[in-house]
Design a protein around this motif. Structure first.
Motif, PDB file in Angstrom:
ATOM      1  N   ASP A 223       0.854  -1.191   0.000  1.00 51.71           N
ATOM      2  CA  ASP A 223       0.000   0.000   0.000  1.00 51.71           C
ATOM      3  C   ASP A 223       0.889   1.240   0.000  1.00 51.71           C
ATOM      4  OD1 ASP A 223      -2.239  -1.634   0.095  1.00 51.71           O
ATOM      5  OD2 ASP A 223      -2.255  -1.669   2.287  1.00 51.71           O
ATOM      6  N   THR A 224       1.266   1.687  -1.189  1.00 49.42           N
ATOM      7  CA  THR A 224       2.305   2.726  -1.291  1.00 49.42           C
ATOM      8  C   THR A 224       1.786   4.089  -1.744  1.00 49.42           C
ATOM      9  OG1 THR A 224       2.762   2.107  -3.587  1.00 49.42           O
ATOM     10  CG2 THR A 224       4.039   0.971  -1.880  1.00 49.42           C
ATOM     11  N   ASP A 225       0.478   4.183  -2.078  1.00 48.70           N
ATOM     12  CA  ASP A 225      -0.065   5.444  -2.602  1.00 48.70           C
ATOM     13  C   ASP A 225      -0.176   6.508  -1.505  1.00 48.70           C
ATOM     14  OD1 ASP A 225      -0.226   4.451  -5.124  1.00 48.70           O
ATOM     15  OD2 ASP A 225      -2.367   3.951  -5.027  1.00 48.70           O
ATOM     16  N   PRO A 226      -0.218   7.795  -1.924  1.00 48.74           N
ATOM     17  CA  PRO A 226      -0.261   8.889  -0.943  1.00 48.74           C
ATOM     18  C   PRO A 226      -1.376   8.764   0.103  1.00 48.74           C
ATOM     19  CG  PRO A 226       0.165   9.784  -3.121  1.00 48.74           C
ATOM     20  CD  PRO A 226      -0.081   8.308  -3.304  1.00 48.74           C
ATOM     21  N   VAL A 227      -2.518   8.184  -0.263  1.00 49.79           N
ATOM     22  CA  VAL A 227      -3.623   8.120   0.704  1.00 49.79           C
ATOM     23  C   VAL A 227      -3.220   7.349   1.963  1.00 49.79           C
ATOM     24  CG1 VAL A 227      -4.729   6.012  -0.199  1.00 49.79           C
ATOM     25  CG2 VAL A 227      -6.108   7.771   0.955  1.00 49.79           C
ATOM     26  N   TYR A 228      -2.266   6.412   1.819  1.00 48.15           N
ATOM     27  CA  TYR A 228      -1.847   5.645   2.997  1.00 48.15           C
ATOM     28  C   TYR A 228      -1.058   6.490   3.991  1.00 48.15           C
ATOM     29  CZ  TYR A 228      -3.839   1.687   0.710  1.00 48.15           C
ATOM     30  OH  TYR A 228      -4.748   0.848   0.133  1.00 48.15           O
ATOM     31  N   HIS A 229      -0.551   7.617   3.535  1.00 52.88           N
ATOM     32  CA  HIS A 229       0.045   8.565   4.482  1.00 52.88           C
ATOM     33  C   HIS A 229      -1.002   8.964   5.523  1.00 52.88           C
ATOM     34  CE1 HIS A 229       2.255  11.996   6.119  1.00 52.88           C
ATOM     35  NE2 HIS A 229       1.145  12.679   5.973  1.00 52.88           N
ATOM     36  N   GLY A 230      -2.223   9.223   5.039  1.00 55.40           N
ATOM     37  CA  GLY A 230      -3.298   9.594   5.960  1.00 55.40           C
ATOM     38  C   GLY A 230      -3.790   8.414   6.782  1.00 55.40           C
ATOM     39  N   LEU A 231      -3.922   7.263   6.144  1.00 57.07           N
ATOM     40  CA  LEU A 231      -4.516   6.110   6.831  1.00 57.07           C
ATOM     41  C   LEU A 231      -3.592   5.523   7.893  1.00 57.07           C
ATOM     42  CD1 LEU A 231      -6.216   4.447   3.721  1.00 57.07           C
ATOM     43  CD2 LEU A 231      -7.264   5.899   5.488  1.00 57.07           C
ATOM     44  N   THR A 232      -2.272   5.784   7.788  1.00 55.79           N
ATOM     45  CA  THR A 232      -1.337   5.256   8.794  1.00 55.79           C
ATOM     46  C   THR A 232      -1.090   6.240   9.935  1.00 55.79           C
ATOM     47  OG1 THR A 232       0.519   6.057   7.441  1.00 55.79           O
ATOM     48  CG2 THR A 232      -0.101   3.739   7.178  1.00 55.79           C
ATOM     49  N   ARG A 233      -1.776   7.391   9.894  1.00 56.42           N
ATOM     50  CA  ARG A 233      -1.630   8.370  10.975  1.00 56.42           C
ATOM     51  C   ARG A 233      -3.027   8.667  11.538  1.00 56.42           C
ATOM     52  NH1 ARG A 233       3.753  10.343   9.619  1.00 56.42           N
ATOM     53  NH2 ARG A 233       3.722  11.727  11.409  1.00 56.42           N
ATOM     54  N   PRO A 234      -3.668   7.688  12.178  1.00 50.52           N
ATOM     55  CA  PRO A 234      -5.062   7.853  12.599  1.00 50.52           C
ATOM     56  C   PRO A 234      -5.226   8.931  13.674  1.00 50.52           C
ATOM     57  CG  PRO A 234      -4.131   5.826  13.491  1.00 50.52           C
ATOM     58  CD  PRO A 234      -3.113   6.384  12.533  1.00 50.52           C
ATOM     59  N   PRO A 235      -6.418   9.525  13.730  1.00 48.03           N
ATOM     60  CA  PRO A 235      -6.667  10.632  14.662  1.00 48.03           C
ATOM     61  C   PRO A 235      -6.480  10.241  16.129  1.00 48.03           C
ATOM     62  CG  PRO A 235      -8.718   9.898  13.600  1.00 48.03           C
ATOM     63  CD  PRO A 235      -7.591   9.224  12.886  1.00 48.03           C
ATOM     64  N   GLU A 236      -6.706   8.953  16.437  1.00 47.22           N
ATOM     65  CA  GLU A 236      -6.519   8.499  17.824  1.00 47.22           C
ATOM     66  C   GLU A 236      -5.085   8.743  18.291  1.00 47.22           C
ATOM     67  OE1 GLU A 236      -8.053   6.846  15.473  1.00 47.22           O
ATOM     68  OE2 GLU A 236     -10.066   6.467  16.278  1.00 47.22           O
ATOM     69  N   LEU A 237      -4.116   8.590  17.356  1.00 46.29           N
ATOM     70  CA  LEU A 237      -2.713   8.737  17.757  1.00 46.29           C
ATOM     71  C   LEU A 237      -2.301  10.203  17.870  1.00 46.29           C
ATOM     72  CD1 LEU A 237      -0.988   5.778  15.875  1.00 46.29           C
ATOM     73  CD2 LEU A 237      -1.906   5.886  18.209  1.00 46.29           C
ATOM     74  N   GLU A 238      -3.084  11.099  17.269  1.00 50.72           N
ATOM     75  CA  GLU A 238      -2.887  12.534  17.531  1.00 50.72           C
ATOM     76  C   GLU A 238      -3.527  12.888  18.878  1.00 50.72           C
ATOM     77  OE1 GLU A 238      -4.292  15.278  14.479  1.00 50.72           O
ATOM     78  OE2 GLU A 238      -4.000  16.966  15.860  1.00 50.72           O
ATOM     79  N   GLY A 239      -4.701  12.324  19.123  1.00 53.33           N
ATOM     80  CA  GLY A 239      -5.382  12.579  20.399  1.00 53.33           C
ATOM     81  C   GLY A 239      -4.551  12.089  21.570  1.00 53.33           C
ATOM     82  N   GLU A 240      -4.010  10.897  21.442  1.00 54.16           N
ATOM     83  CA  GLU A 240      -3.190  10.306  22.518  1.00 54.16           C
ATOM     84  C   GLU A 240      -1.971  11.174  22.803  1.00 54.16           C
ATOM     85  OE1 GLU A 240       0.101   8.557  24.268  1.00 54.16           O
ATOM     86  OE2 GLU A 240       0.089   8.668  22.088  1.00 54.16           O
ATOM     87  N   ALA A 241      -1.256  11.575  21.752  1.00 54.06           N
ATOM     88  CA  ALA A 241      -0.037  12.361  21.952  1.00 54.06           C
ATOM     89  C   ALA A 241      -0.371  13.735  22.540  1.00 54.06           C
ATOM     90  CB  ALA A 241       0.711  12.506  20.628  1.00 54.06           C
ATOM     91  N   THR A 242      -1.467  14.318  22.093  1.00 51.66           N
ATOM     92  CA  THR A 242      -1.865  15.625  22.623  1.00 51.66           C
ATOM     93  C   THR A 242      -2.154  15.516  24.119  1.00 51.66           C
ATOM     94  OG1 THR A 242      -2.806  16.201  20.471  1.00 51.66           O
ATOM     95  CG2 THR A 242      -3.523  17.520  22.345  1.00 51.66           C
ATOM     96  N   HIS A 243      -2.866  14.470  24.487  1.00 49.23           N
ATOM     97  CA  HIS A 243      -3.191  14.244  25.894  1.00 49.23           C
ATOM     98  C   HIS A 243      -1.907  14.058  26.720  1.00 49.23           C
ATOM     99  CE1 HIS A 243      -4.763  12.030  29.412  1.00 49.23           C
ATOM    100  NE2 HIS A 243      -5.828  12.777  29.219  1.00 49.23           N
ATOM    101  N   ARG A 244      -0.963  13.313  26.157  1.00 49.02           N
ATOM    102  CA  ARG A 244       0.309  13.052  26.857  1.00 49.02           C
ATOM    103  C   ARG A 244       1.126  14.347  26.991  1.00 49.02           C
ATOM    104  NH1 ARG A 244       4.599  10.206  24.014  1.00 49.02           N
ATOM    105  NH2 ARG A 244       2.927   9.684  22.561  1.00 49.02           N
ATOM    106  N   ALA A 245       1.166  15.143  25.941  1.00 48.01           N
ATOM    107  CA  ALA A 245       1.899  16.408  26.000  1.00 48.01           C
ATOM    108  C   ALA A 245       1.311  17.319  27.078  1.00 48.01           C
ATOM    109  CB  ALA A 245       1.847  17.109  24.631  1.00 48.01           C
ATOM    110  N   ILE A 246      -0.010  17.322  27.170  1.00 49.34           N
ATOM    111  CA  ILE A 246      -0.682  18.156  28.169  1.00 49.34           C
ATOM    112  C   ILE A 246      -0.323  17.682  29.576  1.00 49.34           C
ATOM    113  CG2 ILE A 246      -2.968  18.692  29.137  1.00 49.34           C
ATOM    114  CD1 ILE A 246      -3.963  18.749  26.148  1.00 49.34           C
ATOM    115  N   ALA A 247      -0.283  16.367  29.771  1.00 45.44           N
ATOM    116  CA  ALA A 247       0.079  15.822  31.092  1.00 45.44           C
ATOM    117  C   ALA A 247       1.520  16.183  31.443  1.00 45.44           C
ATOM    118  CB  ALA A 247      -0.123  14.306  31.098  1.00 45.44           C
TER     119      ALA A 247
END
Ligand SMILES: [Zn+2]
Length: 465
Positions: free
Chosen positions: A206-230
């Protein structure tokens, strides 16, 4: 040299006012309220007719990357071309990022970035510092940077092996920032988990550009944001989440702000107007839309607009980081992980957000607040910047709210071979841009010069509770 801006509607973060504005030298000298029966009778060397137009404080873009080194190549706007394009779009100040390479010092990095920018900028500029190598020397140098007017430090929970910092390193830098009151800016995505998803996708073909988005799910932004805040709470330092794109991350920011923590966040126009569908465009077109965090589904964009209304998102910056489609984005044909990350946008922020005013998503004063007044306070530039008020720098934009334009690579001024907004029809256009009392864009001409812009020593964030 004096300029009178006559007959316009002054829009500030507080409201609108029929008023004329007198500029003397580099500063705003007077703002005259006007009613229908009176005209301001003040002598000035130049009179600009602003009837039917908005008179707003020049835009402040707190997140740009000119000439940024990335994977052996550079973002293609220089400080000269990028600041000229900004001026065309009504932005009169940028805060760009100096990038510490591993094994180098922050102070040497700062010197290097001054060399790149000094004498080349068409508008005023400041720097944030990217800290990619946390050690005893670097930590001490953070305090020196603050004294030199660089009062914010960006770190990464993404990009292992490049900019990535461990939680321990982040905590140390946050503790250091606490001593001076400096702000830590965070790229909040869980890069360790993302790298596993990227490897799995590539292994599956799965090498097309769309997989850039699909491999960076919003949950992993939410998790990191929560951790940074802590981590920021434990360290006691102010935190600013850059380029927030996911509803999950916004929730974490809102919760921290409700609890009275010094947590702030920006989003970018691409997260408001573009989506995962753009990343999925065929024939490798999707590469034009590769940035991190990635473009998401429209429900996230709706949440971001709501966040802009509730002030859980208080700034819109561009994260302007232009790479050409030819030869740069193309490095990632057959492997989306090799596509340089970034979208050009420094020229279009004010126009794009004006569409939000027309669509009823934000009010006219909120438009000015998001584009100029809040960034001025957030990055320690207020009241010199961000307001149309006596004594402020005469950074003023005369904006025609009824003009029509179509965004296109054929007409934009950024030094990049595509537009992420190609063909988009916009209502509203910059008529005149004034930087420190000098007209730098008028009548469809750029009249400024590289080197007019000067370095801004910034104070601390002015929102701390
Ligand atoms: Zn960035």
């Amino acid at each position: 040299m004096s300029i009178l801006i006559n007959g316009g509607t002054v829009v500030t973060s507080e409201g609108t006012l029929n008023a004329d504005v007198l500029i003397v030298g580099e500063k705003i000298a007077a703002v005259f309220a006007r009613d229908a029966s009176t005209a301001t009778s003040v002598a000035a060397d130049e009179i600009i007719d602003a009837a039917g137009k908005y008179v707003i404080p020049g835009g402040i873009d707190g997140h740009t990357h000119m000439e940024m080194p990335f994977g052996g190549t550079f973002s293609v706007d220089t400080f000269e071309t990028g600041t000229k394009a900004a001026a065309w779009g009504g932005t009169t100040t940028i805060v760009d990022f100096a990038v510490q390479a591993k094994g180098t010092s922050l102070l040497a990095t700062l010197d290097k970035w001054h060399e790149k920018a000094d004498g080349n900028c068409a508008i005023d500029y400041g720097f944030h510092m990217i800290v990619s190598d946390v050690n005893e020397v670097t930590l001490k140098e953070m305090d020196t940077c603050v004294g030199a007017g660089v009062t914010s430090f960006k770190m990464f929970m993404a990009y292992p092996g490049v900019f990535y910092a461990t939680d321990g390193e982040i905590l140390l830098a946050m503790q250091q920032a606490r001593r001076t009151g400096a702000t830590i800016m965070m790229h909040a995505e869980n890069g360790i988990a993302i790298d596993q998803l990227v490897a799995q996708a590539l292994a599956a073909g799965d090498t097309d550009p769309v997989y850039h988005g699909l491999t960076r799910p919003p949950e992993l932004e939410g998790e990191a944001t929560h951790r940074a805040i802590a981590l920021a709470k434990v360290a006691g330092c102010p935190l600013y989440i850059v380029h927030l794109s996911a509803a999950h991350a916004l929730e974490a920011v809102a919760e921290a702000r409700d609890a009275g923590q010094n947590v702030f966040a920006e989003t970018c126009p691409q997260y408001l107007y573009l989506s995962l569908d753009d990343l999925a465009r065929p024939d490798f077109e999707g590469a034009k839309f590769v940035c991190s965090p990635p473009l998401r589904t429209p429900d996230h964009s709706a949440a971001l607009w709501r966040g802009l209304r509730t002030n859980d998102l208080s700034v819109v910056s561009t994260d302007h980081c232009p790479f050409c489609f030819k030869e740069q984005k193309e490095l990632g044909r057959g492997d989306f992980a090799k596509i340089p990350n970034g979208i050009p946008g420094v020229e279009h922020r004010i126009d794009l957000l004006h569409q939000g005013v027309l669509a009823g998503q934000i009010t006219l004063p909120r438009w000015v607040e998001i584009c100029s007044t809040t960034p001025a306070r957030m990055f320690g530039l207020y009241p010199r910047k961000g307001v149309v008020a006596v004594g402020a720098d005469a950074d003023i934009v005369i904006y025609d709210p009824a003009a029509r334009q179509t965004l296109s690579v054929a007409t934009h001024h950024m030094n990049v071979d595509y537009s992420a907004y190609e063909g988009m029809e916009i209502t509203g256009k910059v008529d005149v841009t004034i930087s420190r009392g000098r007209v730098i864009v008028a009548d469809g001409e750029f009249t400024g010069s590289a080197g007019h812009g000067s370095f801004l020593r910034r104070a601390l964030n002015q929102y701390l509770v």
